[in-house]
Design a protein around this motif. Structure first.
Motif, mmCIF file in Angstrom:
data_model
loop_
_atom_site.group_PDB
_atom_site.id
_atom_site.type_symbol
_atom_site.label_atom_id
_atom_site.label_comp_id
_atom_site.label_asym_id
_atom_site.label_seq_id
_atom_site.Cartn_x
_atom_site.Cartn_y
_atom_site.Cartn_z
ATOM 1 N N LEU A 1 -27.938 -50.480 5.965
ATOM 2 C CA LEU A 1 -27.815 -52.096 7.246
ATOM 3 C C LEU A 1 -26.350 -52.402 6.877
ATOM 4 C CD1 LEU A 1 -29.432 -52.288 3.856
ATOM 5 C CD2 LEU A 1 -30.444 -54.091 5.006
ATOM 6 N N TRP A 2 -25.814 -52.654 8.188
ATOM 7 C CA TRP A 2 -25.215 -52.905 8.833
ATOM 8 C C TRP A 2 -24.978 -54.728 7.889
ATOM 9 C CZ3 TRP A 2 -21.554 -50.784 10.410
ATOM 10 C CH2 TRP A 2 -21.441 -50.085 11.291
ATOM 11 N N ILE A 3 -23.334 -54.721 7.434
ATOM 12 C CA ILE A 3 -23.200 -55.643 5.958
ATOM 13 C C ILE A 3 -22.044 -56.157 6.785
ATOM 14 C CG2 ILE A 3 -22.418 -56.172 3.593
ATOM 15 C CD1 ILE A 3 -26.199 -55.859 4.741
ATOM 16 N N GLY B 1 -14.429 -64.138 1.343
ATOM 17 C CA GLY B 1 -14.610 -63.045 1.048
ATOM 18 C C GLY B 1 -16.230 -62.399 1.049
ATOM 19 N N TYR B 2 -17.143 -63.615 0.256
ATOM 20 C CA TYR B 2 -18.113 -62.517 -0.266
ATOM 21 C C TYR B 2 -19.581 -61.923 1.272
ATOM 22 C CZ TYR B 2 -18.893 -65.127 -4.075
ATOM 23 O OH TYR B 2 -18.691 -65.901 -5.212
ATOM 24 N N LEU B 3 -20.533 -61.073 0.449
ATOM 25 C CA LEU B 3 -21.193 -60.641 1.804
ATOM 26 C C LEU B 3 -22.364 -61.186 2.601
ATOM 27 C CD1 LEU B 3 -21.689 -57.152 0.031
ATOM 28 C CD2 LEU B 3 -19.774 -58.066 1.688
ATOM 29 N N ASP B 4 -22.052 -60.918 3.607
ATOM 30 C CA ASP B 4 -23.790 -61.566 4.269
ATOM 31 C C ASP B 4 -24.542 -60.603 4.787
ATOM 32 O OD1 ASP B 4 -24.258 -63.987 6.030
ATOM 33 O OD2 ASP B 4 -22.306 -64.528 5.560
ATOM 34 N N ASN B 5 -25.187 -61.746 6.091
ATOM 35 C CA ASN B 5 -26.650 -61.241 6.541
ATOM 36 C C ASN B 5 -25.881 -60.203 7.655
ATOM 37 O OD1 ASN B 5 -28.393 -62.387 4.994
ATOM 38 N ND2 ASN B 5 -28.537 -60.982 5.054
ATOM 39 N N THR B 6 -26.022 -59.436 8.726
ATOM 40 C CA THR B 6 -25.218 -58.697 9.876
ATOM 41 C C THR B 6 -24.978 -59.758 11.209
ATOM 42 O OG1 THR B 6 -27.258 -57.142 9.639
ATOM 43 C CG2 THR B 6 -25.295 -56.659 12.097
ATOM 44 N N ASP C 1 -19.325 -53.139 7.268
ATOM 45 C CA ASP C 1 -19.649 -51.752 6.364
ATOM 46 C C ASP C 1 -22.060 -51.614 6.601
ATOM 47 O OD1 ASP C 1 -17.302 -50.617 5.541
ATOM 48 O OD2 ASP C 1 -17.861 -53.142 4.460
ATOM 49 N N PHE C 2 -21.774 -50.038 6.998
ATOM 50 C CA PHE C 2 -22.903 -49.706 6.430
ATOM 51 C C PHE C 2 -23.781 -49.050 5.932
ATOM 52 C CE2 PHE C 2 -26.026 -46.934 9.893
ATOM 53 C CZ PHE C 2 -26.814 -48.169 10.065
ATOM 54 N N LEU C 3 -23.778 -49.579 4.889
ATOM 55 C CA LEU C 3 -24.253 -49.414 3.703
ATOM 56 C C LEU C 3 -26.127 -49.138 3.348
ATOM 57 C CD1 LEU C 3 -22.503 -52.782 2.017
ATOM 58 C CD2 LEU C 3 -21.668 -50.299 2.184
ATOM 59 N N ASN C 4 -25.942 -48.017 2.573
ATOM 60 C CA ASN C 4 -26.726 -47.269 1.809
ATOM 61 C C ASN C 4 -28.066 -48.519 1.028
ATOM 62 O OD1 ASN C 4 -26.969 -47.093 -0.475
ATOM 63 N ND2 ASN C 4 -25.884 -45.018 -0.022
ATOM 64 N N LYS C 5 -29.182 -48.743 1.536
ATOM 65 C CA LYS C 5 -30.568 -49.577 0.378
ATOM 66 C C LYS C 5 -29.208 -49.660 -1.189
ATOM 67 C CE LYS C 5 -33.772 -50.535 -1.153
ATOM 68 N NZ LYS C 5 -34.206 -50.311 -3.490
#
Length: 361
Positions: free
Chosen positions: A195-197, A209-214, A299-303
């Protein structure tokens, strides 16, 4: 919110986002659980819809508004010495069009901003300069007046500054999109999900600084849901309109009632969209890139990587619940592998205890 020492469960993550209840204990005990809330009606007329919930300190501010010598009383239901006497607060009956109500809210909220009232919510650094719609029926159609048309049969009631919505406990709406690629091994049948995060910019006023949806954003007044998404895709992620219109699909919504650490009320609906990258397609056109400065990087992160970050509370809470819904829809979270499956699914689709609002919170 800070990252947790012990991993969160999926249900923990959902409850961190939907942490508020009306008239009953919250899933996460809060010092605000016993705070009296008063329904905010559109007008004093019988049968008027309830459009929000008001905390004691907002009620006191509305009393001050009514006492201003240069202003006509615009709030009804403030009789009595304290909040315990208030049962139904509304705009005055003379504010009988969306234009009048919008003008009153605009003048008042801008004055509160400029005079330093509640700077942690509507101070200059928190002000969004975005107008959000408020509807008579929060679960009804998202319409908007055309030209000079007034109320009539519109569900649209008025619009107000985005940052101030939580002060009045009105339901707000947004769009979230997940861009991902799922590849199945032809021999083993094993699936791989990436997923693109994005990481939110550190200078953002909310959740830096938090992570989000694409891609994610609010729906401005007068803009259809999908058009709001198309706009956000380019502004936040450099994803062109033609790509979005061709590949994005609507996949439902999540709803939750969030209460901030300061006690402000944020009942929200997020309309969800997917943009799956075909397994055999060139992934390059689907790669998001920062554009407007709200995202630090993608970042393209795996599950597995995504789950570690979710369980460590590194995601903005509503973004984590959108991803949980995605995992359910893709079959990674099932009734067979998740003991809290029913609790999770029902909590992702709350109606905000709305039936309690009209009866007095």
């Amino acid at each position: 919110m800070t990252p947790q020492n012990s991993p969160l469960s999926y249900l923990d993550i959902v409850n961190l986002c939907g942490n508020a209840r009306v008239g009953v204990p919250s899933p996460i005990p809060s010092e605000f659980d016993s705070e009296p809330l008063v329904p905010f009606y559109l007008s004093p007329a019988p049968g008027s819809p309830v459009i929000g919930l008001l905390r004691p300190q907002i009620i006191e501010l509305l009393r001050v508004e009514n006492s201003r010598t240069e202003a006509k009383s615009i709030w009804v239901g403030l009789e009595g010495a304290d909040v315990t006497h208030a049962r139904k607060i509304s705009f005055d009956a003379s504010l009988d069009t969306h234009t009048k109500r919008t003008a009153v809210m605009k003048e008042m909220c801008e004055r509160w901003r400029d005079t330093g009232i509640l700077p942690d919510i509507i101070g200059p650094k928190k002000w969004r300069a975005e107008m959000y719609p408020v509807y008579r029926d929060a679960f009804g159609v998202h319409d908007y007046p055309a030209g000079d048309a007034e109320d009539g049969e519109l569900n649209f009631a008025f619009e107000m500054e985005r940052a101030a919505a939580a002060l009045f406990g009105v339901i707000t709406y947004g769009v979230h999109m997940s861009t991902y690629q799922e590849i199945t091994d032809p021999v083993s049948g094993e699936r791989t999900l990436r997923l693109w995060i994005p990481t939110r910019a550190k200078n953002k006023s909310m959740w830096p600084g938090y992570l989000d949806n694409t891609v994610a954003g609010g729906i401005p007044a007068g803009m259809p849901m999908f058009e709001a998404l198309v706009k956000e895709c380019m502004e936040e992620a450099s994803l062109p309109e033609e790509l979005v219109r061709k590949h994005v699909r609507s996949v439902g919504c999540v709803s939750y009632f969030h209460r901030t650490s300061k006690g402000w009320l944020q009942p929200e609906v997020e309309y969800m969209y997917d943009m799956p990258i075909p397994p055999t397609a060139d992934p390059t056109p689907f790669e998001p890139k920062p554009l407007d400065g709200e995202v630090e990087r993608f970042d393209f992160l795996n599950k597995t990587q995504v789950e570690v970050e979710m369980r460590s509370a590194r995601f903005k809470p509503n973004c984590a619940v959108v991803l949980i819904d995605l995992f359910i829809r893709l079959g990674y979270i099932t009734p067979d592998n998740e003991p809290d499956f029913l609790k999770i699914v029902t909590a992702l689709h709350t109606q905000f205890d709305y039936e309690r609002w009209a009866g007095g919170a």
